[in-house]
Design a protein around this motif. Structure first.
Motif, PDB file in Angstrom:
ATOM      1  N   VAL A   1     -12.107   2.253  -4.815  1.00 44.69           N
ATOM      2  CA  VAL A   1     -12.061   0.789  -4.745  1.00 44.69           C
ATOM      3  C   VAL A   1     -11.698   0.375  -3.319  1.00 44.69           C
ATOM      4  CG1 VAL A   1     -10.813  -1.289  -5.482  1.00 44.69           C
ATOM      5  CG2 VAL A   1     -11.474   0.444  -7.170  1.00 44.69           C
ATOM      6  N   VAL A   2     -12.515  -0.512  -2.753  1.00 38.95           N
ATOM      7  CA  VAL A   2     -12.225  -1.084  -1.435  1.00 38.95           C
ATOM      8  C   VAL A   2     -11.776  -2.526  -1.621  1.00 38.95           C
ATOM      9  CG1 VAL A   2     -13.161  -1.751   0.805  1.00 38.95           C
ATOM     10  CG2 VAL A   2     -13.894   0.391  -0.263  1.00 38.95           C
ATOM     11  N   LEU A   3     -10.597  -2.864  -1.106  1.00 32.99           N
ATOM     12  CA  LEU A   3     -10.107  -4.234  -1.079  1.00 32.99           C
ATOM     13  C   LEU A   3     -10.196  -4.696   0.378  1.00 32.99           C
ATOM     14  CD1 LEU A   3      -6.963  -3.824  -3.384  1.00 32.99           C
ATOM     15  CD2 LEU A   3      -9.226  -4.686  -4.028  1.00 32.99           C
ATOM     16  N   ASP A   4     -11.230  -5.462   0.676  1.00 35.06           N
ATOM     17  CA  ASP A   4     -11.498  -5.869   2.052  1.00 35.06           C
ATOM     18  C   ASP A   4     -10.790  -7.184   2.377  1.00 35.06           C
ATOM     19  OD1 ASP A   4     -12.775  -5.836   4.587  1.00 35.06           O
ATOM     20  OD2 ASP A   4     -14.309  -7.214   3.834  1.00 35.06           O
ATOM     21  N   ASP A   5     -10.210  -7.260   3.568  1.00 30.98           N
ATOM     22  CA  ASP A   5      -9.592  -8.478   4.082  1.00 30.98           C
ATOM     23  C   ASP A   5      -8.359  -8.883   3.266  1.00 30.98           C
ATOM     24  OD1 ASP A   5      -9.372 -10.514   5.928  1.00 30.98           O
ATOM     25  OD2 ASP A   5     -10.700 -11.887   4.850  1.00 30.98           O
ATOM     26  N   VAL A   6      -7.392  -7.983   3.210  1.00 29.82           N
ATOM     27  CA  VAL A   6      -6.143  -8.238   2.488  1.00 29.82           C
ATOM     28  C   VAL A   6      -5.144  -8.878   3.455  1.00 29.82           C
ATOM     29  CG1 VAL A   6      -4.219  -7.183   1.235  1.00 29.82           C
ATOM     30  CG2 VAL A   6      -6.548  -6.292   0.927  1.00 29.82           C
ATOM     31  N   TRP A   7      -4.621 -10.030   3.081  1.00 30.91           N
ATOM     32  CA  TRP A   7      -3.716 -10.777   3.952  1.00 30.91           C
ATOM     33  C   TRP A   7      -2.251 -10.633   3.565  1.00 30.91           C
ATOM     34  CZ3 TRP A   7      -5.056 -13.996   8.154  1.00 30.91           C
ATOM     35  CH2 TRP A   7      -6.433 -14.057   8.417  1.00 30.91           C
ATOM     36  N   ASP A   8      -2.017 -10.276   2.310  1.00 30.94           N
ATOM     37  CA  ASP A   8      -0.639 -10.267   1.815  1.00 30.94           C
ATOM     38  C   ASP A   8      -0.416  -9.035   0.959  1.00 30.94           C
ATOM     39  OD1 ASP A   8       1.809 -10.885   0.421  1.00 30.94           O
ATOM     40  OD2 ASP A   8       1.515 -12.962   1.047  1.00 30.94           O
ATOM     41  N   VAL A   9       0.769  -8.438   1.087  1.00 33.90           N
ATOM     42  CA  VAL A   9       1.066  -7.214   0.346  1.00 33.90           C
ATOM     43  C   VAL A   9       1.128  -7.461  -1.156  1.00 33.90           C
ATOM     44  CG1 VAL A   9       3.602  -7.368   0.358  1.00 33.90           C
ATOM     45  CG2 VAL A   9       2.495  -5.128   0.515  1.00 33.90           C
ATOM     46  N   LYS A  10       1.304  -8.714  -1.558  1.00 33.77           N
ATOM     47  CA  LYS A  10       1.379  -8.984  -3.001  1.00 33.77           C
ATOM     48  C   LYS A  10       0.025  -8.750  -3.697  1.00 33.77           C
ATOM     49  CE  LYS A  10       0.698 -14.011  -2.938  1.00 33.77           C
ATOM     50  NZ  LYS A  10       1.308 -15.322  -3.236  1.00 33.77           N
ATOM     51  N   VAL A  11      -1.055  -8.700  -2.910  1.00 32.10           N
ATOM     52  CA  VAL A  11      -2.362  -8.356  -3.491  1.00 32.10           C
ATOM     53  C   VAL A  11      -2.277  -6.990  -4.159  1.00 32.10           C
ATOM     54  CG1 VAL A  11      -4.773  -7.816  -2.980  1.00 32.10           C
ATOM     55  CG2 VAL A  11      -3.656  -9.744  -1.845  1.00 32.10           C
ATOM     56  N   TRP A  12      -1.650  -6.028  -3.449  1.00 30.49           N
ATOM     57  CA  TRP A  12      -1.519  -4.683  -4.018  1.00 30.49           C
ATOM     58  C   TRP A  12      -0.590  -4.694  -5.226  1.00 30.49           C
ATOM     59  CZ3 TRP A  12      -3.641  -0.281  -4.733  1.00 30.49           C
ATOM     60  CH2 TRP A  12      -2.873   0.812  -5.156  1.00 30.49           C
ATOM     61  N   ARG A  13       0.494  -5.450  -5.129  1.00 29.04           N
ATOM     62  CA  ARG A  13       1.442  -5.505  -6.248  1.00 29.04           C
ATOM     63  C   ARG A  13       0.768  -6.031  -7.507  1.00 29.04           C
ATOM     64  NH1 ARG A  13       5.154  -8.459  -2.589  1.00 29.04           N
ATOM     65  NH2 ARG A  13       6.241  -6.916  -1.306  1.00 29.04           N
TER      66      ARG A  13
END
Length: 920
Positions: free
Chosen positions: A277-289
């Protein structure tokens, strides 16, 4: 930016109401009313800031609010200046009958109140005018959402870029492929981090499309996250892509499913599958959480790739095996190749015409290896045929960035980061653009300027310096500023000290700063008749300044034209800026302080570092609001009595470096005996100890950094009684009066829980036993200690020590590092006249990155154990015997011990000049 200005102004009004109650009596009511109007206005401005209004009516509305905010600041500063002038008019004027002064003051208060009332009326008229002309905050041309859509389109295009359009990507792809296809069965998270336009998405896209890679996984998905992601939408997109990768039909009711239903579907679907899985253009660490619960580790060898421009996201502890790939700028030859492919695509062999070579090189240098900038500029220049057209772009790149559609991708990518900032960070970032191109600005200089400007918000229980440091870290972690030293191969080498702006980022920031009347850079190329900005940065001056309209608006003056030595010219300039808050004249070659400076009542920051000034006038006492004064490396040897009247002073920097390896490496400055009246001082570097100085410094309980020169053995008791009172102390420097004087450090050291830096310059009788109690110490400097016993056992146990500098600290024949130094990153060994051997045991200094060996003329061999220092990035050898150097040259007997070190510099004198030879 109007919101940012208003935010700061509201804070300023609140401070005035709180601190200047007596002074503003008579206009308080008007100030209160304006504060309420601005508070109400903020709600509308939040919408304006979010929607980035682009219609002419909307832009005019927001600009008018900004200008009114500036007008209020002008009026309040003018009022405060007038009241101060009345209060400090001299003993004679203060003694005049109140009947003479009172009417004048009442008239002036009335005048100011009328001005404030007029602005209040103008503020109230804005919504009425908007309604009359139907000006709203909807329907603007280009919003943040539009920019994000453009960026997403560009990201999707990355999949279809032909391989022959890419340069310098193959090696990077191989690194990613290695991490994606290794044998690790636990889930692995790979972060690719870099500034906007650095090629993160292109690199990952070209790796993701590799068929061999895809066959290694049961299913795969590419999701563009962006700033305004919605986790439910993200889960739906993830499900669609995963099903699509296996050519399966996703559930028909997908759009109707709730978050918990989508999560359950994802977890069940991936339960027995190895996924990519590629998560492109992540701005905030809460995306991963929020997404990691759906991407569980089933120990099947699954991989997650993140692209981000935020270092904080990349360095997050993901709870699983993780790698960080910090994408580096293109090398010079790669950048030129990529630019040539775009700019000269129609030329034979895509070769640059000779007459354009110089200008083409300038444009490529501007891009500093940023692929997006190179591609966009190359595309723009492909349509420019004549030398004049190329020259025009080179001279006006700033204008082209904002007005040429060919450069829209660059502008949009870079603006996306800027638009994401809170208001304080926007101001701080724009301020950096006032420094010259490629200028390496220092952390403390910049953060002190921000504080003096009022950009740093008040946080309860936290010092402004700490808040400002946080802003700087944030700008770096978001890839908006580049760390210029303090990092080796992307890893921290202690706390960074120098930073720079990418050229294209600076061009964009300058455009915004000028447009928003935030700041202006004057380089002498244009004739300027009017100033409509708050901050003026002079990079080059031509001729004399007579008068510019709007000079009274200036709040900051920074001069970088160091050869500007005309004192009368500078005095004329400063005298026009009577409400100046910051004045930075670092390295300007003047030998006297401009007389007008002492009348700058509003001045918070005065930097005279590196000037030729010999003394400060007694009238310096007038600068009652001054917080920062830097006279380092000037010719000032003593301070006037008036310095003790500067009760708001927080930092007083005044030492002079001699820059040699002898005993007298620096000199302190004499100060009045009652300097201890400055109760707000946090930094006092370096004061010459005289009389009761050592006893009196204990009264300055806010001190965090202090340096004392001319310290004598008889001062010992007074010195340590005072230091015991300095409970906030973080940095301590002590310099003996001469090289034979014993430093007074024999007594037991009081608890210093916050001490991070310790410098002892002078003779020590014995190794100090309390060294090992300094558990917070990160930097230790021992200069001219000349110890006969081994000092290293007392230092090796300091768990947080990252930098150690030893100069003539030991008179034995061997320096032996046997154990410890677990966090040491930087080691400087200087001027050891009798040492013949340096030994580093295996396992010692496991994190060392920088090693300097200077003035070891008795050294018989290269330091033993260098081969164990696997993290070492830089080795400097200066003034060491030539047989040591010969042994590590190519085919030398010790070459194998140093071949893993990327940079080995040999420094030696040749014909009275220093020569730097790279042996790597």
């Amino acid at each position: 930016m109007a919101l940012s200005v208003t935010d700061l102004l509201i804070g300023k009004l609140a401070t005035i109401l709180e601190n200047e109650g007596t002074t503003i009596a008579g206009v308080r009511h008007e100030v209160d009313k304006i504060k309420e109007e601005f508070l109400s206005m903020k709600a509308f401005l939040v919408d304006a800031e979010a929607n980035k209004p682009k219609t002419e009516g909307q832009k005019l509305w927001v600009a008018r609010i900004r200008d009114l905010a500036y007008d209020v600041e002008d009026i309040i500063d003018e009022f405060m200046f007038h009241m101060y002038a009345k209060q400090t008019g001299g003993r004679l004027s203060r003694g005049l009958h109140k009947t003479i002064r009172a009417p004048c003051n009442l008239w002036f208060r009335h005048k100011i109140a009328k001005k404030l009332q007029k602005i209040t009326d103008m503020i109230k008229a804005i919504p009425e005018r908007n309604q009359r002309y139907v000006v709203g905050l909807v329907g603007g041309a280009t919003t943040s959402e539009d920019i994000q859509n453009l960026v997403q389109n560009q990201a999707e295009s990355s999949f279809f870029i032909m391989e022959d359009e890419l340069v310098g990507i193959e090696g990077k792809k191989q690194i990613l492929m290695g991490w994606l296809m290794d044998d690790e069965q636990h889930q692995t998270v790979i972060s690719v981090v870099g500034m906007g336009g650095s090629g993160k998405t292109t690199l990952v896209a070209k790796t993701f499309t590799n068929e061999l890679l895809k066959r290694n996984f049961d299913c795969y998905a590419w999701i563009t996250v962006s700033q305004t992601y919605d986790v439910v939408h993200l889960f739906r997109s993830l499900i669609r892509e995963l099903y699509k990768s296996r050519k399966e039909n996703f559930p028909a009711i997908l759009n109707a499913m709730s978050r918990i239903e989508l999560l359950e579907l994802l977890v069940n679907y991936l339960e027995s599958k190895k996924y990519l899985v590629v998560l492109d253009d992540v701005w905030d660490v809460k995306v991963w959480r929020e997404t990691k619960v759906s991407l569980q580790d089933r120990q099947l060898g699954s991989r997650v790739v993140l692209t981000t421009r935020n270092e904080e996201v990349a360095s997050n502890s993901f709870g699983v095996e993780s790698y960080v790939y910090r994408i580096q700028p293109l090398q010079q030859n790669e950048a030129w190749e990529l630019f040539s492919r775009k700019a000269f695509s129609t030329k034979p062999q895509k070769t640059c015409p000779t007459e354009l070579k110089s200008l083409a090189c300038q444009l490529v240098e501007k891009c500093e290896g940023l692929p997006l900038g190179i591609v966009a500029l190359g595309g723009l220049m492909s349509s420019k045929k004549s030398l004049d057209q190329w020259q025009q772009v080179c001279n006006n790149l700033n204008w082209y960035l904002h007005n040429n559609s060919s450069l829209d991708p660059v502008r949009n990518i870079l603006l996306l980061s800027f638009n994401d900032f809170p208001s304080q960070l926007k101001h701080c970032f724009l301020y950096c653009s006032l420094f010259p191109e490629d200028y390496l600005f220092k952390r403390k200089r910049m953060t002190r300027l921000w504080i003096a400007e009022g950009f740093v918000e008040n946080v309860k229980g936290v010092m402004p310096e700490e808040v400002a440091d946080g802003y700087l870290r944030e700008l770096c972690s978001r890839s908006m500023l580049q760390v210029a030293d303090g990092f080796v191969s992307g890893e921290p080498l202690g706390r960074p000290k120098k930073f720079k702006m990418h050229d294209l980022m600076r061009e964009l920031a300058l455009s915004i700063a000028e447009k928003e009347k935030f700041g202006y850079v004057y380089d002498g190329r244009e004739v300027m008749e009017e100033i409509s900005t708050r901050r003026l940065s002079i990079h080059r001056m031509k001729g004399e300044i007579k008068s510019w309209r709007g000079m009274s608006k200036i709040r900051s003056l920074l001069v970088f034209d160091t050869v500007m030595s005309s004192l009368s010219f500078l005095n004329t300039l400063v005298s026009q800026f009577k409400l100046l808050r910051t004045l930075d004249l670092e390295d300007v070659q003047i030998d006297k302080l401009p007389g007008a400076v002492v009348y700058l009542f509003n001045l918070r920051y005065l930097n005279l570092k590196g000037t030729l000034i010999k003394e400060l006038p007694e009238s310096i006492r007038r600068l009652c609001n001054l917080q920062f004064l830097n006279i380092r490396d000037t010719k000032i040897e003593s301070l006037p009595q008036g310095i003790t009247r500067l009760l708001n002073l927080r930092n007083l920097i005044m030492f002079r470096y001699t820059r040699n390896l002898y005993f007298k490496v620096a000199s302190g400055t004499k100060a009045p005996s009652n300097i201890c009246k400055l109760q707000k001082l946090q930094s006092l570097l370096v004061i010459e100890s005289e009389g009761d100085t050592c006893r009196l410094i204990g009264n300055m309980t806010q001190l965090k950094r202090i340096g004392l020169s001319n310290v004598k053995e008889r001062d010992e008791i007074d010195l340590w009684v005072s230091i015991q009172k300095l409970t906030l102390l973080q940095s301590l420097g002590l310099m003996a009066s001469n090289e034979e004087e014993i430093l007074p450090v024999k007594v037991e050291c009081p608890p210093l829980p916050h001490l991070r830096k310790l410098g002892l310059l002078g003779r020590l009788q014995n190794v100090i036993p309390w060294f090992s109690s300094l558990h917070s110490l990160t930097t230790l400097v021992l200069h001219w200690s000349r110890l006969e016993e081994d000092l290293l056992p007392q230092i090796e146990a300091l768990l947080n020590l990252t930098r150690l500098s030893l100069c003539n600290a030991y008179v034995g024949e061997e320096l032996r590092f046997c154990r410890g130094f677990v966090k040491l990153m930087r080691l400087e060994l200087l001027n050891f006249a009798s040492v013949k051997k340096i030994t580093i045991e295996n396992g010692v200094m496991p994190n060392l990155q920088y090693l300097c060996v200077d003035s070891f003329m008795e050294l018989k061999t290269v330091p033993l154990g260098l081969e164990y220092l696997s993290t070492l990035q830089y080795l400097a050898l200066k003034d060491v015997p030539m047989e040591v150097i010969r042994s590590i040259r190519k085919r030398g007997v010790d070459r194998s011990k140093v071949q893993h070190i990327p940079e080995i510099i040999h420094v030696f004198k040749q014909s009275s000049k220093l020569v730097h030879e790279n042996l790597a």
